[in-house]
Each structure stands twice: as structure tokens, then as C-alpha cells.
Design a protein around this motif. Structure first.
Motif, PDB file in Angstrom:
ATOM      1  N   ASN A 179       2.711  -5.524  57.340  1.00  0.00           N
ATOM      2  CA  ASN A 179       4.064  -5.155  56.927  1.00  0.00           C
ATOM      3  C   ASN A 179       5.043  -6.324  56.920  1.00  0.00           C
ATOM      4  N   PHE A 180       4.830  -7.313  57.801  1.00  0.00           N
ATOM      5  CA  PHE A 180       5.847  -8.340  57.989  1.00  0.00           C
ATOM      6  C   PHE A 180       5.357  -9.772  57.769  1.00  0.00           C
ATOM      7  N   MET A 181       4.132  -9.934  57.293  1.00  0.00           N
ATOM      8  CA  MET A 181       3.621 -11.272  57.012  1.00  0.00           C
ATOM      9  C   MET A 181       2.995 -11.292  55.623  1.00  0.00           C
ATOM     10  N   GLU A 182       3.101 -12.446  54.948  1.00  0.00           N
ATOM     11  CA  GLU A 182       2.571 -12.546  53.584  1.00  0.00           C
ATOM     12  C   GLU A 182       1.058 -12.718  53.587  1.00  0.00           C
ATOM     13  N   LYS A 183       0.584 -13.672  54.386  1.00  0.00           N
ATOM     14  CA  LYS A 183      -0.848 -13.936  54.446  1.00  0.00           C
ATOM     15  C   LYS A 183      -1.229 -14.250  55.895  1.00  0.00           C
ATOM     16  N   PRO A 184      -1.393 -13.208  56.707  1.00  0.00           N
ATOM     17  CA  PRO A 184      -1.675 -13.426  58.132  1.00  0.00           C
ATOM     18  C   PRO A 184      -3.114 -13.868  58.387  1.00  0.00           C
ATOM     19  N   GLU A 185      -3.271 -14.763  59.343  1.00  0.00           N
ATOM     20  CA  GLU A 185      -4.589 -15.214  59.791  1.00  0.00           C
ATOM     21  C   GLU A 185      -4.637 -15.056  61.303  1.00  0.00           C
ATOM     22  N   VAL A 186      -5.484 -14.152  61.789  1.00  0.00           N
ATOM     23  CA  VAL A 186      -5.571 -13.900  63.225  1.00  0.00           C
ATOM     24  C   VAL A 186      -6.282 -15.066  63.900  1.00  0.00           C
ATOM     25  N   LEU A 187      -5.574 -15.708  64.831  1.00  0.00           N
ATOM     26  CA  LEU A 187      -6.138 -16.864  65.541  1.00  0.00           C
ATOM     27  C   LEU A 187      -6.627 -16.500  66.936  1.00  0.00           C
TER      28      LEU A 187
ATOM     29  N   VAL B  32      -1.850 -11.868  71.404  1.00  0.00           N
ATOM     30  CA  VAL B  32      -2.270 -12.095  70.020  1.00  0.00           C
ATOM     31  C   VAL B  32      -1.525 -13.311  69.469  1.00  0.00           C
ATOM     32  N   ILE B  33      -2.234 -14.132  68.715  1.00  0.00           N
ATOM     33  CA  ILE B  33      -1.588 -15.189  67.926  1.00  0.00           C
ATOM     34  C   ILE B  33      -2.026 -15.013  66.480  1.00  0.00           C
ATOM     35  N   ILE B  34      -1.057 -14.960  65.575  1.00  0.00           N
ATOM     36  CA  ILE B  34      -1.340 -14.835  64.148  1.00  0.00           C
ATOM     37  C   ILE B  34      -0.603 -15.948  63.415  1.00  0.00           C
ATOM     38  N   ALA B  35      -1.285 -16.632  62.533  1.00  0.00           N
ATOM     39  CA  ALA B  35      -0.661 -17.676  61.723  1.00  0.00           C
ATOM     40  C   ALA B  35      -0.210 -17.102  60.392  1.00  0.00           C
ATOM     41  N   GLU B  36       1.001 -17.469  59.985  1.00  0.00           N
ATOM     42  CA  GLU B  36       1.488 -17.133  58.654  1.00  0.00           C
ATOM     43  C   GLU B  36       1.083 -18.263  57.722  1.00  0.00           C
ATOM     44  N   THR B  37       0.149 -17.991  56.831  1.00  0.00           N
ATOM     45  CA  THR B  37      -0.383 -19.028  55.941  1.00  0.00           C
ATOM     46  C   THR B  37       0.031 -18.816  54.489  1.00  0.00           C
ATOM     47  N   GLY B  38       0.916 -17.842  54.252  1.00  0.00           N
ATOM     48  CA  GLY B  38       1.305 -17.539  52.883  1.00  0.00           C
ATOM     49  C   GLY B  38       2.536 -18.279  52.416  1.00  0.00           C
ATOM     50  N   ARG B  39       3.162 -19.061  53.295  1.00  0.00           N
ATOM     51  CA  ARG B  39       4.354 -19.820  52.938  1.00  0.00           C
ATOM     52  C   ARG B  39       4.072 -21.316  53.013  1.00  0.00           C
ATOM     53  N   LYS B  40       4.978 -22.104  52.464  1.00  0.00           N
ATOM     54  CA  LYS B  40       4.800 -23.558  52.494  1.00  0.00           C
ATOM     55  C   LYS B  40       4.884 -24.069  53.923  1.00  0.00           C
ATOM     56  N   GLU B  41       5.815 -23.472  54.724  1.00  0.00           N
ATOM     57  CA  GLU B  41       5.979 -23.897  56.109  1.00  0.00           C
ATOM     58  C   GLU B  41       5.059 -23.080  57.014  1.00  0.00           C
ATOM     59  N   PHE B  42       4.241 -23.783  57.801  1.00  0.00           N
ATOM     60  CA  PHE B  42       3.322 -23.128  58.731  1.00  0.00           C
ATOM     61  C   PHE B  42       4.122 -22.446  59.839  1.00  0.00           C
ATOM     62  N   CYS B  43       3.673 -21.281  60.275  1.00  0.00           N
ATOM     63  CA  CYS B  43       4.368 -20.553  61.340  1.00  0.00           C
ATOM     64  C   CYS B  43       3.346 -19.835  62.212  1.00  0.00           C
ATOM     65  N   LEU B  44       3.508 -19.954  63.502  1.00  0.00           N
ATOM     66  CA  LEU B  44       2.679 -19.214  64.456  1.00  0.00           C
ATOM     67  C   LEU B  44       3.484 -18.036  65.000  1.00  0.00           C
ATOM     68  N   VAL B  45       2.859 -16.876  65.001  1.00  0.00           N
ATOM     69  CA  VAL B  45       3.497 -15.680  65.542  1.00  0.00           C
ATOM     70  C   VAL B  45       2.813 -15.330  66.857  1.00  0.00           C
ATOM     71  N   PHE B  46       3.568 -15.440  67.938  1.00  0.00           N
ATOM     72  CA  PHE B  46       3.055 -15.102  69.272  1.00  0.00           C
ATOM     73  C   PHE B  46       3.437 -13.657  69.578  1.00  0.00           C
ATOM     74  N   ILE B  47       2.448 -12.843  69.921  1.00  0.00           N
ATOM     75  CA  ILE B  47       2.676 -11.409  70.134  1.00  0.00           C
ATOM     76  C   ILE B  47       2.240 -11.014  71.541  1.00  0.00           C
ATOM     77  N   GLU B  48       3.129 -10.329  72.240  1.00  0.00           N
ATOM     78  CA  GLU B  48       2.786  -9.725  73.530  1.00  0.00           C
ATOM     79  C   GLU B  48       2.775  -8.213  73.377  1.00  0.00           C
ATOM     80  N   ILE B  49       1.710  -7.592  73.853  1.00  0.00           N
ATOM     81  CA  ILE B  49       1.545  -6.143  73.788  1.00  0.00           C
ATOM     82  C   ILE B  49       2.005  -5.561  75.117  1.00  0.00           C
ATOM     83  N   VAL B  50       2.975  -4.668  75.083  1.00  0.00           N
ATOM     84  CA  VAL B  50       3.510  -4.144  76.336  1.00  0.00           C
ATOM     85  C   VAL B  50       3.209  -2.659  76.461  1.00  0.00           C
ATOM     86  N   HIS B  51       2.276  -2.362  77.350  1.00  0.00           N
ATOM     87  CA  HIS B  51       2.036  -0.977  77.743  1.00  0.00           C
ATOM     88  C   HIS B  51       2.488  -0.778  79.184  1.00  0.00           C
ATOM     89  N   THR B  52       2.328  -1.813  79.987  1.00  0.00           N
ATOM     90  CA  THR B  52       2.781  -1.760  81.377  1.00  0.00           C
ATOM     91  C   THR B  52       3.807  -2.856  81.660  1.00  0.00           C
TER      92      THR B  52
END
Length: 357
Positions: free
Chosen positions: A215-223, A256-276
Motif C-alpha cells: 500500500n505504501f511502497m512502490e517497489k519493496p524488497e524485504v531485507l 522487519v527491514i524493507i528497502a524501497e527500490t522503486g525510486r531514484k533515492e534509496f530508502c530503508l524502512v525499519f519496522i517494529e511490530i508491537v503486540h506487547t
């Protein structure tokens, strides 16, 4: 003959059925799942206050029911009781279920919630100040209360009712909880199907990778998908090393770390999953920026996201005050929406400016 004409389920049976029909995550769910809700539904069934029948009740009708009366279940006994209780001089039985002043919370909490869910209907055109009886059960909801409706047929019927009446977010949360009960969960990305341990944290990880990223990334690559039992799976380790991202086994990695590879500028998305616990707090953000810096990345090349099941989730309420400015918050039950905790310490922006961001 309709099932409710001969005998009715008892209060506890109705309460149990309400908890099957109405998920605990819907707004004000407790008002539609507790003992008062069960008694309210019972009185409506008892009074033939049902779509297609002539009976109607007012909130005070629930208060005057007694255990002794509830066991008198012939149609004649039930209709006579309702006629008396809707009369001008109804008896004040000391064994009544509730005191007279309880009618307001029954109306404003219990009946209002059941009405919002589509379980209860109201006769149109009656003035708010009128004491005329106006409430009755929707026919499709009544059919779900039939004690003979069990097993797979009950599950299918409840699911159809939920899809018709419940908000999308409630259905998503219901699905998340069903996934939580599975012995193993698989998350899919690209041509990879990666197994995860059971539990809500894994369910939310799956949602982050398969739904948030889409939904929020053009070309995500799960790292990276890290789990406590296996912090860095070998295939993620090789991928991170190929991108020259520094890995320190002693460092607490994000979920989780996902790289946005669909744009000219590289971007790393750091994700924390919060259940507790474990959101992207200011301290956690600094730690992750250090990790990124060791790999030669700048702050503008990093994005931070905390994932929760829902805004109504106790985990979110517990940690929302510690979420880092400049980070994003995503809720699995509202997948097309996202919160940005905008941080503008060095510039003065108006609301119009912020809307243009």
C-alpha cells in the motif's frame, strides 16, 4: 412455527452466542457482549419484539423482568406480561432484574450499541420524548440466536452477518485473530514463502510485509524478518551483506527491514511490530540510525514505522506516548491509512503547509 415461539435459550446461552456473533474488537463491544446485553436480547425475544412480529419494548421493559417470569414461556403468558409491563400501572416486583433508573444505561449503552451493529431496530417517527415502545430485534440477527444453529452452519451464518453489518476494520481484526490460532504462519514476498512461528506478532509481521509494503511502497524488497528464535535467517543475512549493510549480532535488530527500490533515492524502512512492547521510540530511532550510519546511510534515507493491530489495541494505548517524532504508525485494521508524527523543529509550518507535504 418460529424457533422462538416455544422455548427460549437461557441468559448464559444468549451471552455465549453474542460473544460468537460480535467480535470483541468492535467499538463498545462489551455493551453488546455482556450479561446486560444478554438480558436485553432475552426480553426482546420473550416479548416477541422481533422484526415481523408485533411486540415492541422500551428500555424499562428489560428492568422489570424477573427470573420467575422468564420461565413462563407460553405465547399467551409472554404476551400478557408485556401488556401489563407496558401499562400505566406496572407492578414493582422486588425480584426485578434492575432498578428503574437503570433504563438510561440500557438505552444509551446496550441498545444503542446493538442498534449500531444492526442487531436492534427502532420504530421510525416516534418522538424522542415519547414513552411509546420502539425497539425490536432484526430478523437476521434473531436467526443467529437459534440454539439449533450449530457447527459449520453457525460459522457460515455468523460470517455472512458480520460481512453485512460490521465495519471493515472489525472484520480484518477478526481475521487476524483467526490467523493467530494457526500452528504456523507463512509470509509471502516476491517468490519467497517464509515460515513464521504462531502468534499475533507473526500475524502482524505478515500484514506489514504483504499489505503495508504493497500500500505504501512502490517497489519493496524485504531485507530482513527477524524472530527471537532466529534473529537473522541465513538468506536474509546474505542479502544484507550483499547490500553492504553492517550486521552486529549483539545489536537489537528491528523486526522487519524493507528497502524501497522503486525510486531514484534509496530508502530503508525499519519496522517494529508491537503486540506487547518495542515501538519506534526516540531512543529506538537513534539506535536504528546508528545501525544505518554504520552502513553509510544518512537519516534522510531511513524511514521508521511502528505496526499495531488496531487503534483500540491495548498495546497501542500503552506505548503511544513514547512513539518517535518523525516516524509513522500503521494499524493493520485500517490498511489504507497511516499516521505521520510530523516533526518540524527547524521550520514554522502552517496547517496548509502540512497538508501540502
Amino acid at each position: 412455527m418460529n424457533w422462538y415461539e416455544s422455548s427460549l435459550p437461557d441468559i448464559n446461552e444468549i451471552k455465549e452466542r453474542l460473544q460468537v456473533i460480535i467480535p470483541e474488537n468492535v467499538d463498545d463491544a462489551n455493551y453488546a457482549r455482556n450479561i446486560t446485553a444478554a438480558r436485553t436480547v432475552f426480553v426482546m425475544l420473550y416479548s416477541f419484539a422481533i422484526e415481523g412480529e408485533s411486540g415492541r419494548i422500551r428500555p424499562s421493559t428489560v428492568t422489570v423482568m424477573t427470573d420467575k417470569q422468564s420461565k413462563k414461556q407460553s405465547r399467551l403468558e409472554r404476551e400478557m406480561w408485556l401488556s401489563v409491563m407496558l401499562g400505566a400501572k406496572k407492578p414493582n416486583d422486588p425480584e426485578r432484574w434492575y432498578s428503574e433508573n437503570t433504563r438510561e444505561p440500557i438505552r444509551d449503552d446496550t441498545i444503542a450499541t446493538l442498534k449500531q451493529l444492526g442487531a436492534v431496530c427502532e420504530v421510525p417517527g416516534i418522538p424522542v420524548t415519547s414513552s411509546k415502545p420502539r425497539y425490536f430485534l432484526a430478523r437476521d440477527f434473531v436467526e443467529l440466536l437459534n440454539p439449533s444453529l450449530i457447527g459449520e452452519l453457525l460459522e457460515v451464518s455468523v460470517r455472512k452477518w458480520q460481512e453485512l453489518h460490521l465495519a471493515k476494520g472489525a472484520l480484518i481484526l477478526q481475521s487476524l485473530r483467526e490467523q493467530e490460532r494457526r500452528s504456523q504462519i507463512f509470509v509471502e514476498f516476491g517468490h519467497t514463502k517464509h515460515p513464521l512461528a504462531s502468534g499475533m506478532s507473526s500475524v502482524l509481521t505478515k500484514a506489514a510485509v504483504e499489505i503495508f509494503a504493497k500500500n505504501f511502497m512502490e517497489k519493496p524488497e524485504v531485507l530482513l524478518i527477524s524472530e527471537s528464535a532466529d534473529k537473522v535467517h541465513w538468506k536474509f543475512g546474505k542479502l544484507l551483506q550483499s547490500l553492504r549493510l553492517a550486521l552486529n549480532p549483539k545489536r537489537a535488530l528491528p523486526d522487519v527491514i524493507i528497502a524501497e527500490t522503486g525510486r531514484k533515492e534509496f530508502c530503508l524502512v525499519f519496522i517494529e511490530i508491537v503486540h506487547t512492547d518495542g515501538p519506534i521510540s526516540n531512543d529506538r530511532k537513534r539506535e536504528l540510525l546508528e545501525f544505518a550510519g554504520e552502513s553509510g546511510l544518512q537519516e534522510h534515507e531511513c524511514t521508521f514505522v511502528t505496526v499495531f493491530a488496531s487503534r483500540s489495541d491495548s498495546a497501542y494505548r500503552r506505548v503511544q506516548g513514547s512513539l518517535a517524532w518523525g516516524s509513522f504508525v500503521w494499524f493493520a485494521d485500517e490498511p489504507e491509512r497511516i499516521i505521520h508524527l510530523i516533526d518540524t523543529p527547524k521550520q514554522s509550518l502552517t496547517l496548509v503547509d502540512l497538508l501540502m507535504l
